[in-house]
Design a protein around this motif. Structure first.
Motif, PDB file in Angstrom:
ATOM      1  N   GLN A   1       0.837  -1.202   0.000  1.00 16.90           N
ATOM      2  CA  GLN A   1       0.000   0.000   0.000  1.00 16.90           C
ATOM      3  C   GLN A   1       0.874   1.255   0.000  1.00 16.90           C
ATOM      4  OE1 GLN A   1      -2.970  -0.007   3.048  1.00 16.90           O
ATOM      5  NE2 GLN A   1      -3.684   2.039   2.532  1.00 16.90           N
ATOM      6  N   TRP A   2       0.642   2.121  -0.973  1.00 15.86           N
ATOM      7  CA  TRP A   2       1.372   3.383  -1.050  1.00 15.86           C
ATOM      8  C   TRP A   2       0.891   4.340   0.035  1.00 15.86           C
ATOM      9  CZ3 TRP A   2       5.594   4.156  -3.906  1.00 15.86           C
ATOM     10  CH2 TRP A   2       5.812   3.348  -5.016  1.00 15.86           C
ATOM     11  N   ALA A   3       1.830   5.132   0.567  1.00 16.44           N
ATOM     12  CA  ALA A   3       1.491   6.143   1.568  1.00 16.44           C
ATOM     13  C   ALA A   3       2.289   7.405   1.294  1.00 16.44           C
ATOM     14  CB  ALA A   3       1.807   5.634   2.972  1.00 16.44           C
ATOM     15  N   LEU A   4       1.668   8.543   1.491  1.00 15.13           N
ATOM     16  CA  LEU A   4       2.371   9.819   1.450  1.00 15.13           C
ATOM     17  C   LEU A   4       3.125   9.932   2.772  1.00 15.13           C
ATOM     18  CD1 LEU A   4       2.964  12.654   0.280  1.00 15.13           C
ATOM     19  CD2 LEU A   4       0.844  13.409   1.387  1.00 15.13           C
ATOM     20  N   ILE A   5       4.460  10.019   2.713  1.00 13.00           N
ATOM     21  CA  ILE A   5       5.232  10.004   3.958  1.00 13.00           C
ATOM     22  C   ILE A   5       5.953  11.306   4.247  1.00 13.00           C
ATOM     23  CG2 ILE A   5       5.477   7.498   3.895  1.00 13.00           C
ATOM     24  CD1 ILE A   5       8.443   7.995   3.087  1.00 13.00           C
ATOM     25  N   ALA A   6       6.080  12.190   3.254  1.00  9.69           N
ATOM     26  CA  ALA A   6       6.757  13.469   3.492  1.00  9.69           C
ATOM     27  C   ALA A   6       6.450  14.430   2.355  1.00  9.69           C
ATOM     28  CB  ALA A   6       8.266  13.286   3.617  1.00  9.69           C
TER      29      ALA A   6
ATOM     30  N   PHE B   1      11.605  -1.649   0.065  1.00 10.71           N
ATOM     31  CA  PHE B   1      10.705  -0.509  -0.043  1.00 10.71           C
ATOM     32  C   PHE B   1      10.837   0.111  -1.425  1.00 10.71           C
ATOM     33  CE2 PHE B   1      11.568  -0.893   4.460  1.00 10.71           C
ATOM     34  CZ  PHE B   1      10.346  -0.637   5.060  1.00 10.71           C
ATOM     35  N   GLU B   2       9.748   0.663  -1.927  1.00  7.60           N
ATOM     36  CA  GLU B   2       9.759   1.462  -3.148  1.00  7.60           C
ATOM     37  C   GLU B   2       9.374   2.878  -2.766  1.00  7.60           C
ATOM     38  OE1 GLU B   2       6.960  -0.220  -5.850  1.00  7.60           O
ATOM     39  OE2 GLU B   2       8.242  -1.911  -6.335  1.00  7.60           O
ATOM     40  N   ALA B   3       9.907   3.852  -3.494  1.00 11.42           N
ATOM     41  CA  ALA B   3       9.567   5.250  -3.223  1.00 11.42           C
ATOM     42  C   ALA B   3       9.480   6.017  -4.532  1.00 11.42           C
ATOM     43  CB  ALA B   3      10.606   5.881  -2.304  1.00 11.42           C
ATOM     44  N   GLN B   4       8.580   6.978  -4.570  1.00 11.15           N
ATOM     45  CA  GLN B   4       8.378   7.841  -5.732  1.00 11.15           C
ATOM     46  C   GLN B   4       8.155   9.272  -5.263  1.00 11.15           C
ATOM     47  OE1 GLN B   4       8.382   6.910  -9.047  1.00 11.15           O
ATOM     48  NE2 GLN B   4       9.035   4.898  -8.321  1.00 11.15           N
ATOM     49  N   VAL B   5       8.587  10.223  -6.077  1.00 11.97           N
ATOM     50  CA  VAL B   5       8.362  11.638  -5.799  1.00 11.97           C
ATOM     51  C   VAL B   5       7.433  12.187  -6.872  1.00 11.97           C
ATOM     52  CG1 VAL B   5       9.426  13.925  -5.634  1.00 11.97           C
ATOM     53  CG2 VAL B   5      10.610  11.927  -4.693  1.00 11.97           C
ATOM     54  N   ARG B   6       6.462  12.966  -6.463  1.00  4.43           N
ATOM     55  CA  ARG B   6       5.549  13.629  -7.392  1.00  4.43           C
ATOM     56  C   ARG B   6       5.484  15.112  -7.059  1.00  4.43           C
ATOM     57  NH1 ARG B   6       6.299   9.506  -9.460  1.00  4.43           N
ATOM     58  NH2 ARG B   6       4.794   7.939 -10.142  1.00  4.43           N
ATOM     59  N   ARG B   7       5.590  15.930  -8.090  1.00  3.04           N
ATOM     60  CA  ARG B   7       5.448  17.378  -7.889  1.00  3.04           C
ATOM     61  C   ARG B   7       3.977  17.738  -7.992  1.00  3.04           C
ATOM     62  NH1 ARG B   7       8.546  22.429 -10.756  1.00  3.04           N
ATOM     63  NH2 ARG B   7       7.518  24.001  -9.486  1.00  3.04           N
ATOM     64  N   ILE B   8       3.481  18.366  -6.950  1.00  5.58           N
ATOM     65  CA  ILE B   8       2.104  18.858  -6.917  1.00  5.58           C
ATOM     66  C   ILE B   8       2.207  20.351  -6.599  1.00  5.58           C
ATOM     67  CG2 ILE B   8      -0.194  18.627  -5.895  1.00  5.58           C
ATOM     68  CD1 ILE B   8       0.794  16.009  -7.190  1.00  5.58           C
TER      69      ILE B   8
ATOM     70  N   LYS C   1       6.073  15.708  -3.216  1.00  7.46           N
ATOM     71  CA  LYS C   1       5.504  14.735  -2.287  1.00  7.46           C
ATOM     72  C   LYS C   1       6.207  13.388  -2.449  1.00  7.46           C
ATOM     73  CE  LYS C   1       1.161  17.115  -1.872  1.00  7.46           C
ATOM     74  NZ  LYS C   1      -0.268  17.001  -1.676  1.00  7.46           N
ATOM     75  N   LEU C   2       6.608  12.824  -1.309  1.00  2.00           N
ATOM     76  CA  LEU C   2       7.309  11.551  -1.289  1.00  2.00           C
ATOM     77  C   LEU C   2       6.345  10.451  -0.859  1.00  2.00           C
ATOM     78  CD1 LEU C   2       9.947   9.899  -1.461  1.00  2.00           C
ATOM     79  CD2 LEU C   2      10.372  10.560   0.921  1.00  2.00           C
ATOM     80  N   TYR C   3       6.180   9.469  -1.737  1.00  2.00           N
ATOM     81  CA  TYR C   3       5.326   8.325  -1.478  1.00  2.00           C
ATOM     82  C   TYR C   3       6.207   7.088  -1.344  1.00  2.00           C
ATOM     83  CZ  TYR C   3       1.516  11.285  -3.129  1.00  2.00           C
ATOM     84  OH  TYR C   3       0.614  12.291  -3.276  1.00  2.00           O
ATOM     85  N   ALA C   4       5.804   6.166  -0.485  1.00  2.00           N
ATOM     86  CA  ALA C   4       6.578   4.937  -0.318  1.00  2.00           C
ATOM     87  C   ALA C   4       5.643   3.779  -0.010  1.00  2.00           C
ATOM     88  CB  ALA C   4       7.588   5.097   0.812  1.00  2.00           C
ATOM     89  N   ARG C   5       6.155   2.571  -0.272  1.00  2.00           N
ATOM     90  CA  ARG C   5       5.434   1.359   0.112  1.00  2.00           C
ATOM     91  C   ARG C   5       6.442   0.259   0.409  1.00  2.00           C
ATOM     92  NH1 ARG C   5       2.626  -1.142  -5.338  1.00  2.00           N
ATOM     93  NH2 ARG C   5       4.527  -1.273  -6.583  1.00  2.00           N
ATOM     94  N   TYR C   6       6.007  -0.691   1.213  1.00  2.00           N
ATOM     95  CA  TYR C   6       6.824  -1.846   1.565  1.00  2.00           C
ATOM     96  C   TYR C   6       6.440  -2.993   0.654  1.00  2.00           C
ATOM     97  CZ  TYR C   6       8.628  -5.788   4.225  1.00  2.00           C
ATOM     98  OH  TYR C   6       9.287  -6.924   4.612  1.00  2.00           O
TER      99      TYR C   6
END
Length: 93
Positions: A32-37, A66-73, A78-83
């Motif tokens: 499950q992806w989560a916004l973490i920062a 873990f996977e992580a992605q950054v999205r510009r809003i 915004k940094l999203y991550a999931r295990y």
């Protein structure tokens, strides 16, 4: 410019403890992806994304766990991550 402030208050938790709690919460919800920062600079968000994805630091364990992605809003990054738990065991050889 310095703003004079005086008040008694406890300091916030150190970042490493916040990362520990974040990693634990992600492990409780695999996939499950989560916004973490949220960052104001792409370089800061990108640096943390790499640390998570590459398994750097005690909280993020093995590369690939873990996977992580950054999205510009708008003006935020915004940094999203999931295990995923799909990391490779490191060999001592």
């Amino acid at each position: 410019m310095t703003k004079d402030v005086f008040r008694f208050e406890e300091p916030p938790p150190a970042k490493r403890y916040m990362h520990k709690a974040t990693a634990a919460r992600l492990r409780e919800n695999p996939g499950q992806w989560a916004l973490i920062a949220v960052y104001d600079q792409r370089t800061n968000a990108g640096s943390m994304r790499r640390r998570i994805s590459q398994g750097l630091g005690e909280n993020w364990q093995r590369p690939g766990d873990f996977e992580a992605q950054v999205r510009r809003i708008e003006d935020e990054f915004k940094l999203y991550a999931r295990y995923t738990g799909e990391g490779k065991e490191q060999s001592d050889e």
